[in-house]
Design an enzyme around this catalytic site. Structure first.
Site, PDB file in Angstrom:
ATOM      1  N   GLU A 177       0.831  -1.217   0.000  1.00  0.00           N
ATOM      2  CA  GLU A 177       0.000   0.000   0.000  1.00  0.00           C
ATOM      3  C   GLU A 177       0.857   1.254   0.000  1.00  0.00           C
ATOM      4  O   GLU A 177       0.671   2.163   0.819  1.00  0.00           O
ATOM      5  CB  GLU A 177      -0.957  -0.018   1.197  1.00  0.00           C
ATOM      6  CG  GLU A 177      -1.968  -1.142   1.100  1.00  0.00           C
ATOM      7  CD  GLU A 177      -3.110  -1.061   2.111  1.00  0.00           C
ATOM      8  OE1 GLU A 177      -2.917  -0.442   3.170  1.00  0.00           O
ATOM      9  OE2 GLU A 177      -4.187  -1.601   1.830  1.00  0.00           O
ATOM     10  N   GLU A 377      -5.601  -8.115  -1.468  1.00  0.00           N
ATOM     11  CA  GLU A 377      -6.290  -7.958  -0.183  1.00  0.00           C
ATOM     12  C   GLU A 377      -7.714  -7.578  -0.486  1.00  0.00           C
ATOM     13  O   GLU A 377      -7.974  -6.694  -1.304  1.00  0.00           O
ATOM     14  CB  GLU A 377      -5.684  -6.834   0.673  1.00  0.00           C
ATOM     15  CG  GLU A 377      -4.407  -7.169   1.358  1.00  0.00           C
ATOM     16  CD  GLU A 377      -3.946  -6.068   2.311  1.00  0.00           C
ATOM     17  OE1 GLU A 377      -4.798  -5.382   2.922  1.00  0.00           O
ATOM     18  OE2 GLU A 377      -2.721  -5.908   2.439  1.00  0.00           O
TER      19      GLU A 377
HETATM   20  C1  BG6 Z   1      -4.621  -2.890   4.678  1.00  0.00           C
HETATM   21  C2  BG6 Z   1      -3.290  -3.365   5.170  1.00  0.00           C
HETATM   22  O1  BG6 Z   1      -4.672  -1.512   4.822  1.00  0.00           O
HETATM   23  O2  BG6 Z   1      -5.767  -3.288   5.314  1.00  0.00           O
HETATM   24  C3  BG6 Z   1      -3.348  -4.496   6.180  1.00  0.00           C
HETATM   25  O3  BG6 Z   1      -2.426  -3.714   4.122  1.00  0.00           O
HETATM   26  C4  BG6 Z   1      -4.524  -4.280   7.084  1.00  0.00           C
HETATM   27  O4  BG6 Z   1      -2.121  -4.536   6.850  1.00  0.00           O
HETATM   28  C5  BG6 Z   1      -5.787  -4.341   6.242  1.00  0.00           C
HETATM   29  O5  BG6 Z   1      -4.597  -5.163   8.148  1.00  0.00           O
HETATM   30  C6  BG6 Z   1      -7.069  -4.233   7.034  1.00  0.00           C
HETATM   31  O6  BG6 Z   1      -7.035  -3.090   7.826  1.00  0.00           O
HETATM   32  P1  BG6 Z   1      -7.273  -3.165   9.388  1.00  0.00           P
HETATM   33  O7  BG6 Z   1      -6.977  -1.804   9.891  1.00  0.00           O
HETATM   34  O8  BG6 Z   1      -8.692  -3.558   9.575  1.00  0.00           O
HETATM   35  O9  BG6 Z   1      -6.339  -4.193   9.902  1.00  0.00           O
END
Ligand code: BG6
Length: 480
Positions: A177, A377
């Site tokens: 990211e 993701e």
């Molecule tokens: C992304 C990141 O922003 O979202 C992860 O690459 C992160 O590291 C994921 O865990 C989900 O966000 P969060 O804040 O719910 O863990």
């Protein structure tokens, strides 16, 4: 008509070392920046401490202890049918302060075991070189990526892991990211510019000058390691990784359309334009000028960037937002916030659910770059309840999964060259944004709680079987 995923499509899950490995001080690992973050919530930002206080709770220290459960966890991923697993390497496991001349053999050996275990099941690793962490010593000495010194240190670390794992890993991503580095919150996680800072994470202040200079250093570093990979390891496939926050104009007022276009440039295109095309985009100069940014670019930097074009584009996709010039109600997010959209529902943590937006994003990205794409993701953080008989029913997660898989199928049918999908947090892990465990993403439940208690026992949720069915049929079944 059933969606058709190409043969050999990669199905899997994604994780980050700091959020799930635990074993933060085991086998010679040095403290990483995340080891200084305490747990928080949506209302209460994570506290950062300068020293690690043994009386305070730092959720990343133990994570979900993948370090000692990797065999069991990988067996569960294999049972779901994964043929890809995204993970990151913890820089401070390899170089505890980032500044040693020789790597930490015990750290290297750990990832050998993980890659060997994945290979046993035919699971292809997708490795992020830097996922929201660095040795804390580099924060103390250099203020993270604000310093140019980080480029050479990062190159040394990458050269070490490339050489060590050249026969075990083919797919690599440089920075997780990276585009979150354009904002203050992202600078906290993505560029680690918190030298001397103590207090709530939301109070970290960085200037646009610092953010964009740090990003410049990362672009150069990424360019150099991609070039090294291409020259020395032609079998490697190198990717970028962006947090794609699709935004819509809040209204059809032309001023809103323009504001959204500019926000899309900053948030979603700036970094990938550099990493995919190998040069700063046409709109950068005006943005820098209007935001008081004067980049220090040294001889050779632009060549490094030009030589380091990535082979494939990857991104995270969780939600969409709106951007406008009129007053808008803001939604909740961990890195980026946009306005609320009355047509969308949101997760328990306020992230707007928008599968159609994923199809839009895939089309827009592919139209721009025309290189293979991966969604690395996607997922939903939710409260889960363990029933008396130990089962966990999570229809909300199954629904989210199916709708996003369908949207990907449609995008493939649109002509997009999408080659893989790794769900975020196939196993519950520590949230990056809030540090919570109760914000659960997994298909696998982990008995670990925000107060630090738990047995670390793993359990299959209903969604485990839903994803298994989708994978088994390569996306042809299980979406009804
Ligand atoms: C992304 C990141 O922003 O979202 C992860 O690459 C992160 O590291 C994921 O865990 C989900 O966000 P969060 O804040 O719910 O863990």
């Amino acid at each position: 008509m059933a969606v058709v995923f190409p043969e050999g499509f990669y199905w899997g899950g994604a994780t980050a070392a700091n959020q799930f490995e635990g074993a933060w001080d085991v086998d010679g690992r040095g403290p990483s920046v995340d080891d200084h973050f305490m747990g928080g919530s949506v209302e209460k930002p994570r506290e950062i401490t300068l020293d690690i206080d043994p009386n305070k709770l730092y959720p990343n220290h133990d994570g979900i202890d993948f370090y000692h459960h990797y065999k069991e966890d990988i067996a569960l991923f294999a049972e779901m049918g994964f043929n890809m697993f995204r993970m990151s390497i913890s820089w401070s496991r390899i170089y505890p302060t980032g500044m040693e001349d020789e790597p930490n053999e015990a750290g290297l050996a750990f990832y050998d075991k993980v890659f060997d275990e994945l290979a046993k099941y035919g699971i292809e690793p997708l490795v992020t070189l830097s996922h929201y962490e660095m040795p804390y010593a580099l924060v103390e000495k250099y203020n993270g990526w604000e310093s140019r010194e980080l480029i050479a240190l990062f190159e040394k670390y990458c050269a070490t892991v490339f050489e060590r794992y050249k026969d075990k890993v083919t797919y690599w991503l440089t920075f997780n990211e990276i585009n979150c580095g354009t904002s203050a919150m992202g600078a906290l996680f993505e560029t680690s510019m918190i030298q001397g800072f103590e207090g709530p994470a939301s109070k970290v202040v960085v200037t646009p000058q610092q953010c964009y200079q740090a990003l410049h250093h990362q672009f150069v570093a990424s360019g150099r390691v991609v070039r090294l990979a291409h020259e020395k390891y032609p079998q490697f496939k190198m990717g970028n990784m962006d947090c794609f926050i699709l935004s819509y104009p809040a209204t059809c007022d032309p001023a809103d359309v323009l504001a959204n276009l500019k926000e899309m440039d900053r948030m979603n295109w700036y970094c990938s334009d550099v990493q995919v095309r190998g040069a700063y985009p046409y709109y950068a100069k005006r943005y820098w000028r209007e935001n008081g940014i004067e980049l220090k670019v040294e001889d050779g930097d632009m060549q490094d960037i030009a030589d380091g074009k990535v082979d494939f584009y990857t991104f995270s996709y969780y939600m969409s937002g709106t951007v406008g010039t009129h007053e808008v109600e803001m939604m909740q997010g961990n890195m980026a916030m946009g306005g609320k959209n009355p047509y969308l529902e949101a997760t328990d943590w306020g992230w707007q659910i928008d599968p159609t937006g994923l199809r839009v994003a895939l089309n827009e990205i592919y139209a721009r770059y025309e290189i293979p794409l991966m969604v690395v993701e996607n997922g939903m953080g939710a409260f889960d309840t363990v029933e008396e008989d130990g089962s966990i029913h999570d229809p909300y997660r199954i629904d989210y999964l199916k709708r996003h898989v369908k949207a990907m199928g449609e995008a493939i049918d649109d002509g997009v060259d999408l080659i893989g999908y790794t769900w975020w947090g196939p196993i519950d892990l520590v949230s990056a944004g809030t540090g919570e465990m109760r914000k659960r993403y997994g298909f696998i439940y982990v008995d670990k709680h925000d107060d630090g208690t738990g047995t670390y026992e793993r359990r299959r949720k209903d969604s485990f079987f839903a994803y298994q069915k989708i994978i088994k049929s390569n996306g042809a079944e299980g979406l009804e």
